[in-house]
Design a protein around this motif. Structure first.
Motif, PDB file in Angstrom:
ATOM      1  N   SER A  16     -15.386   7.967  24.114  1.00 48.97           N
ATOM      2  CA  SER A  16     -15.379   9.324  23.569  1.00 48.97           C
ATOM      3  C   SER A  16     -14.432   9.462  22.379  1.00 48.97           C
ATOM      4  O   SER A  16     -14.573  10.385  21.571  1.00 48.97           O
ATOM      5  CB  SER A  16     -14.995  10.339  24.651  1.00 48.97           C
ATOM      6  OG  SER A  16     -13.681  10.102  25.131  1.00 48.97           O
ATOM      7  N   ILE A  72     -15.854  10.102  19.002  1.00 53.38           N
ATOM      8  CA  ILE A  72     -16.161  11.485  18.637  1.00 53.38           C
ATOM      9  C   ILE A  72     -14.879  12.249  18.315  1.00 53.38           C
ATOM     10  O   ILE A  72     -14.735  12.837  17.243  1.00 53.38           O
ATOM     11  CB  ILE A  72     -16.933  12.184  19.770  1.00 53.38           C
ATOM     12  CG1 ILE A  72     -18.282  11.499  19.996  1.00 53.38           C
ATOM     13  CG2 ILE A  72     -17.119  13.670  19.461  1.00 53.38           C
ATOM     14  CD1 ILE A  72     -18.998  11.931  21.263  1.00 53.38           C
ATOM     15  N   TRP A  73     -13.934  12.224  19.246  1.00 53.72           N
ATOM     16  CA  TRP A  73     -12.706  13.005  19.089  1.00 53.72           C
ATOM     17  C   TRP A  73     -11.950  12.648  17.818  1.00 53.72           C
ATOM     18  O   TRP A  73     -11.382  13.534  17.159  1.00 53.72           O
ATOM     19  CB  TRP A  73     -11.793  12.796  20.286  1.00 53.72           C
ATOM     20  CG  TRP A  73     -12.225  13.435  21.561  1.00 53.72           C
ATOM     21  CD1 TRP A  73     -12.706  12.806  22.674  1.00 53.72           C
ATOM     22  CD2 TRP A  73     -12.187  14.830  21.894  1.00 53.72           C
ATOM     23  NE1 TRP A  73     -12.976  13.719  23.671  1.00 53.72           N
ATOM     24  CE2 TRP A  73     -12.665  14.974  23.219  1.00 53.72           C
ATOM     25  CE3 TRP A  73     -11.793  15.978  21.198  1.00 53.72           C
ATOM     26  CZ2 TRP A  73     -12.755  16.202  23.869  1.00 53.72           C
ATOM     27  CZ3 TRP A  73     -11.887  17.206  21.833  1.00 53.72           C
ATOM     28  CH2 TRP A  73     -12.361  17.311  23.150  1.00 53.72           C
ATOM     29  N   GLY A  80     -22.027  14.597  19.401  1.00 55.17           N
ATOM     30  CA  GLY A  80     -20.656  14.944  19.752  1.00 55.17           C
ATOM     31  C   GLY A  80     -20.026  15.875  18.732  1.00 55.17           C
ATOM     32  O   GLY A  80     -19.337  16.839  19.084  1.00 55.17           O
ATOM     33  N   LEU A  91     -16.482  22.420  26.289  1.00 56.18           N
ATOM     34  CA  LEU A  91     -16.707  21.322  25.358  1.00 56.18           C
ATOM     35  C   LEU A  91     -16.242  19.960  25.851  1.00 56.18           C
ATOM     36  O   LEU A  91     -16.902  18.945  25.589  1.00 56.18           O
ATOM     37  CB  LEU A  91     -16.044  21.629  24.010  1.00 56.18           C
ATOM     38  CG  LEU A  91     -16.536  22.876  23.276  1.00 56.18           C
ATOM     39  CD1 LEU A  91     -15.965  22.900  21.859  1.00 56.18           C
ATOM     40  CD2 LEU A  91     -18.047  22.936  23.230  1.00 56.18           C
ATOM     41  N   ASN A  92     -15.099  19.896  26.521  1.00 57.14           N
ATOM     42  CA  ASN A  92     -14.570  18.588  26.932  1.00 57.14           C
ATOM     43  C   ASN A  92     -15.576  17.800  27.758  1.00 57.14           C
ATOM     44  O   ASN A  92     -15.837  16.619  27.497  1.00 57.14           O
ATOM     45  CB  ASN A  92     -13.272  18.756  27.733  1.00 57.14           C
ATOM     46  CG  ASN A  92     -12.114  19.244  26.893  1.00 57.14           C
ATOM     47  OD1 ASN A  92     -12.220  19.335  25.675  1.00 57.14           O
ATOM     48  ND2 ASN A  92     -11.005  19.564  27.531  1.00 57.14           N
ATOM     49  N   SER A 110     -22.417  10.059  18.020  1.00 58.53           N
ATOM     50  CA  SER A 110     -21.470  10.596  17.053  1.00 58.53           C
ATOM     51  C   SER A 110     -21.903  11.970  16.561  1.00 58.53           C
ATOM     52  O   SER A 110     -21.122  12.924  16.561  1.00 58.53           O
ATOM     53  CB  SER A 110     -21.333   9.635  15.873  1.00 58.53           C
ATOM     54  OG  SER A 110     -20.588  10.217  14.825  1.00 58.53           O
ATOM     55  N   PHE A 131     -20.621  19.665  18.803  1.00 60.14           N
ATOM     56  CA  PHE A 131     -19.734  20.489  19.629  1.00 60.14           C
ATOM     57  C   PHE A 131     -18.472  20.867  18.860  1.00 60.14           C
ATOM     58  O   PHE A 131     -17.934  21.957  19.043  1.00 60.14           O
ATOM     59  CB  PHE A 131     -19.392  19.762  20.930  1.00 60.14           C
ATOM     60  CG  PHE A 131     -20.587  19.577  21.825  1.00 60.14           C
ATOM     61  CD1 PHE A 131     -21.190  20.668  22.425  1.00 60.14           C
ATOM     62  CD2 PHE A 131     -21.130  18.325  22.056  1.00 60.14           C
ATOM     63  CE1 PHE A 131     -22.304  20.527  23.231  1.00 60.14           C
ATOM     64  CE2 PHE A 131     -22.246  18.165  22.860  1.00 60.14           C
ATOM     65  CZ  PHE A 131     -22.835  19.262  23.451  1.00 60.14           C
ATOM     66  N   PHE A 132     -18.019  19.976  18.002  1.00 59.65           N
ATOM     67  CA  PHE A 132     -16.936  20.324  17.081  1.00 59.65           C
ATOM     68  C   PHE A 132     -17.370  21.522  16.235  1.00 59.65           C
ATOM     69  O   PHE A 132     -16.582  22.447  15.981  1.00 59.65           O
ATOM     70  CB  PHE A 132     -16.623  19.117  16.193  1.00 59.65           C
ATOM     71  CG  PHE A 132     -15.830  19.438  14.947  1.00 59.65           C
ATOM     72  CD1 PHE A 132     -14.447  19.444  14.975  1.00 59.65           C
ATOM     73  CD2 PHE A 132     -16.478  19.728  13.757  1.00 59.65           C
ATOM     74  CE1 PHE A 132     -13.715  19.736  13.829  1.00 59.65           C
ATOM     75  CE2 PHE A 132     -15.755  20.010  12.610  1.00 59.65           C
ATOM     76  CZ  PHE A 132     -14.369  20.020  12.642  1.00 59.65           C
ATOM     77  N   ILE A 141     -18.628  16.613  25.646  1.00 60.72           N
ATOM     78  CA  ILE A 141     -18.319  15.485  24.764  1.00 60.72           C
ATOM     79  C   ILE A 141     -18.187  14.196  25.565  1.00 60.72           C
ATOM     80  O   ILE A 141     -18.725  13.149  25.185  1.00 60.72           O
ATOM     81  CB  ILE A 141     -17.030  15.778  23.964  1.00 60.72           C
ATOM     82  CG1 ILE A 141     -17.284  16.883  22.950  1.00 60.72           C
ATOM     83  CG2 ILE A 141     -16.523  14.508  23.262  1.00 60.72           C
ATOM     84  CD1 ILE A 141     -16.037  17.414  22.264  1.00 60.72           C
ATOM     85  N   GLU A 142     -17.504  14.249  26.691  1.00 60.64           N
ATOM     86  CA  GLU A 142     -17.309  13.049  27.502  1.00 60.64           C
ATOM     87  C   GLU A 142     -18.633  12.564  28.093  1.00 60.64           C
ATOM     88  O   GLU A 142     -18.878  11.354  28.172  1.00 60.64           O
ATOM     89  CB  GLU A 142     -16.302  13.334  28.622  1.00 60.64           C
ATOM     90  CG  GLU A 142     -14.892  13.670  28.149  1.00 60.64           C
ATOM     91  CD  GLU A 142     -14.230  12.534  27.382  1.00 60.64           C
ATOM     92  OE1 GLU A 142     -14.536  11.352  27.675  1.00 60.64           O
ATOM     93  OE2 GLU A 142     -13.405  12.819  26.490  1.00 60.64           O
TER      94      GLU A 142
END
Length: 267
Positions: A154, A157-158, A63, A139-140, A60, A66-67, A143-144
């Motif tokens: 994922s 996180i998203w 991830g 980023l995608n 979490s 990256f946000f 995160i994945e």
């Protein structure tokens, strides 16, 4: 170039800066998060620092780091009218322990940016193109891969993105007093919500979220606190408990916690 960008807010709240952390206990190239095994090793170490009981908490927090990179781009665009270049190839991921928690952040190995117009269609197009490319090309996948390395979905996180961006909208005016900067940030945030779900390889744009507020027992009687859009998994640690504004907390749990906070403030 460096003197054109003030990293005070980015360093203080997101731990993103050219100088990096003062005392990191772990570093690795940000591109290592694209490798499942190296990503898992970093998550395990991060989990140990905060006494995590599983992989959820580290996944979490990593991830969401990256946000933070995306938000850093928005803040620099608003403050300096510049597109900050933050490719993973020029970032070093760092872990720094602080008592019962750890700071996760990125050191910029090379600082590059490009000028943006203050407003208008040209600014919008440049910013949307930059953010689209940043998610699709950087980023995608990170995160994945982080989620896969922790064996979690994922979406964990998203789904935090929506609430977190509104939290930033709430507290940014406390640290940025220039009204023109705040207005640009709001316009740029509105642009971010225009991106189609395909940019994130999701069924919906994760930044689109209707914020909900609850009473803040630390600021009675009229203080309000933003309810998170998704759990951050902070309770997944030794003696951990849900955040007061966790959406997974039952109403009776929150009321019990509220009474505990109020009682402690009166003692």
């Amino acid at each position: 170039m460096a003197q054109e960008i003030d990293f005070t807010i980015l360093d203080t709240f997101f731990h993103i800066s050219p100088q990096g952390a003062e005392h990191p206990v772990f570093e690795m190239p940000a591109t290592a998060f694209l490798d499942k095994e190296r990503s898992r090793s970093a998550l395990l170490l991060g989990g140990e620092l905060v006494q995590a009981t599983g992989m959820e908490l580290a996944a979490s927090f990593v991830g969401m780091s990256f946000f933070n990179l995306c938000v850093a781009k928005l803040i620099v665009a608003a403050q300096c009218n510049r597109l900050l270049d933050l490719p993973l190839t020029e970032l070093t991921f760092q872990l720094e322990p602080h008592d019962d928690h750890a700071h996760l952040g990125f050191k910029l190995r090379e600082l590059n940016s490009a000028a943006l117009p203050e407003d208008g269609p040209a600014r919008k197009r440049l910013l949307l193109d930059d953010l689209t490319a940043y998610f699709q090309e950087e980023l995608n996948e990170a995160i994945e891969t982080v989620a896969a390395s922790a064996d979690v979905k994922s979406a964990m996180i998203w789904n935090q993105f929506g609430g977190q961006i509104h939290a930033i909208r709430d507290y940014l005016p406390l640290y940025e007093q220039r009204q023109d900067v705040l207005e640009r940030f709001e316009r740029d945030f509105a642009m971010l919500k225009e991106l189609p779900p395909e940019v994130f390889n999701r069924k919906r744009n994760p930044f689109i979220h209707k914020p909900r507020y609850i009473d803040d027992p630390w600021s009675p009687p009229e203080g309000k606190m933003l309810l998170r859009s998704s759990c951050c998994m902070y309770d997944c640690r030794v003696d951990g408990e849900k955040c007061y504004n966790c959406p997974r907390m039952l109403p009776e749990e929150r009321e019990e916690r509220r009474q505990e906070v109020l009682a402690a403030s009166q003692s």
